[in-house]
Design a protein around this motif. Structure first.
Motif, PDB file in Angstrom:
ATOM      1  N   UNK A  20      48.048  46.655  77.045  1.00 15.94           N
ATOM      2  CA  UNK A  20      48.570  46.895  78.386  1.00 15.94           C
ATOM      3  C   UNK A  20      47.431  46.650  79.355  1.00 15.94           C
ATOM      4  N   UNK A  21      47.619  45.721  80.261  1.00 15.17           N
ATOM      5  CA  UNK A  21      46.548  45.377  81.188  1.00 15.17           C
ATOM      6  C   UNK A  21      45.348  44.871  80.410  1.00 15.17           C
ATOM      7  N   UNK A  22      44.189  45.441  80.666  1.00 15.64           N
ATOM      8  CA  UNK A  22      42.976  45.039  79.961  1.00 15.64           C
ATOM      9  C   UNK A  22      42.693  45.870  78.731  1.00 15.64           C
ATOM     10  N   UNK A  23      43.531  46.853  78.454  1.00 18.98           N
ATOM     11  CA  UNK A  23      43.300  47.738  77.313  1.00 18.98           C
ATOM     12  C   UNK A  23      44.100  47.265  76.108  1.00 18.98           C
ATOM     13  N   UNK A  24      43.429  47.205  74.975  1.00 17.66           N
ATOM     14  CA  UNK A  24      44.082  46.835  73.726  1.00 17.66           C
ATOM     15  C   UNK A  24      43.823  47.954  72.730  1.00 17.66           C
ATOM     16  N   UNK A  25      44.866  48.405  72.042  1.00 20.09           N
ATOM     17  CA  UNK A  25      44.711  49.493  71.082  1.00 20.09           C
ATOM     18  C   UNK A  25      45.232  49.065  69.715  1.00 20.09           C
ATOM     19  N   UNK A  26      44.575  49.565  68.688  1.00 16.46           N
ATOM     20  CA  UNK A  26      44.982  49.358  67.305  1.00 16.46           C
ATOM     21  C   UNK A  26      45.093  50.733  66.676  1.00 16.46           C
ATOM     22  N   UNK A  27      46.266  51.048  66.143  1.00 15.10           N
ATOM     23  CA  UNK A  27      46.431  52.320  65.438  1.00 15.10           C
ATOM     24  C   UNK A  27      46.827  52.016  64.000  1.00 15.10           C
ATOM     25  N   UNK A  28      46.184  52.732  63.077  1.00 17.92           N
ATOM     26  CA  UNK A  28      46.407  52.499  61.653  1.00 17.92           C
ATOM     27  C   UNK A  28      46.723  53.821  60.966  1.00 17.92           C
TER      28      UNK A  28
END
Length: 170
Positions: free
Chosen positions: A92-100
């Motif tokens: 979202x926007x400039x934020x990238x998240x990875x959840x595992x």
């Protein structure tokens, strides 16, 4: 993306968490006017979470507005044995998240804004990484987007027309 919005909030015990508060200044010819923006996450710690942004002249009012906005923006998240069913990436926007997903006893390994969202959902074991922007607004929105894209193993099994065990074991 599945329709996982929560319709009614009347019978839910929602707990709110303040993620960030920001003092905003508006400069006019009469001087500076200060106001506050608060981003709040609410959840029942049993698979339901939402976020809201409240803006007001006082901190407490901004938080209250954020909580009310969050209650109108709830989603249902599949939580499987205290973790998530599969790995998910969202931006979202400039934020990238990875959840595992993580094994039992790992805990919530996530940074500030992501941690508030994941704990509000009721996830107890997860590995999370944020890349790009560390802006709490975008991190919360990216985390909610990632959680919203999760599919429960039961839904996957139903869509494929196979048993739930086959989804886990291939």
């Amino acid at each position: 993306m599945a329709n996982n919005r929560v319709k009614s909030t009347n019978d839910l015990e929602l707990k709110d968490r303040l993620v960030a508060i920001n003092r905003v200044t508006k400069v006019t010819k009469g001087g500076r006017t200060f106001s506050f923006a608060a981003i709040v996450v609410v959840g029942n710690e049993d698979g339901i979470v939402g976020w809201g942004l409240g803006k007001a002249g006082e901190v407490t009012t901004a938080i209250a507005k954020g909580v009310e906005a969050a209650k109108k923006n709830l989603i249902k998240v599949p939580v499987h044995k205290g973790t998530i069913p599969h790995e998910q990436l969202a931006k979202f926007g400039g934020a990238q998240v990875l959840i595992r997903p993580a094994s039992h006893g790992t805990g919530v390994k996530a940074g500030g804004a992501m941690r508030a969202v994941l704990e509000s959902v009721g996830i107890t074991d997860v590995l999370a990484k944020s890349k790009g922007s560390s802006n709490p607004h975008n991190l919360v929105k990216a985390t909610i987007a990632a959680l919203g894209e999760l599919r429960s193993p039961f839904d996957v099994a139903q869509n494929r027309g196979v048993a739930v065990e086959k989804v886990f074991r291939g």
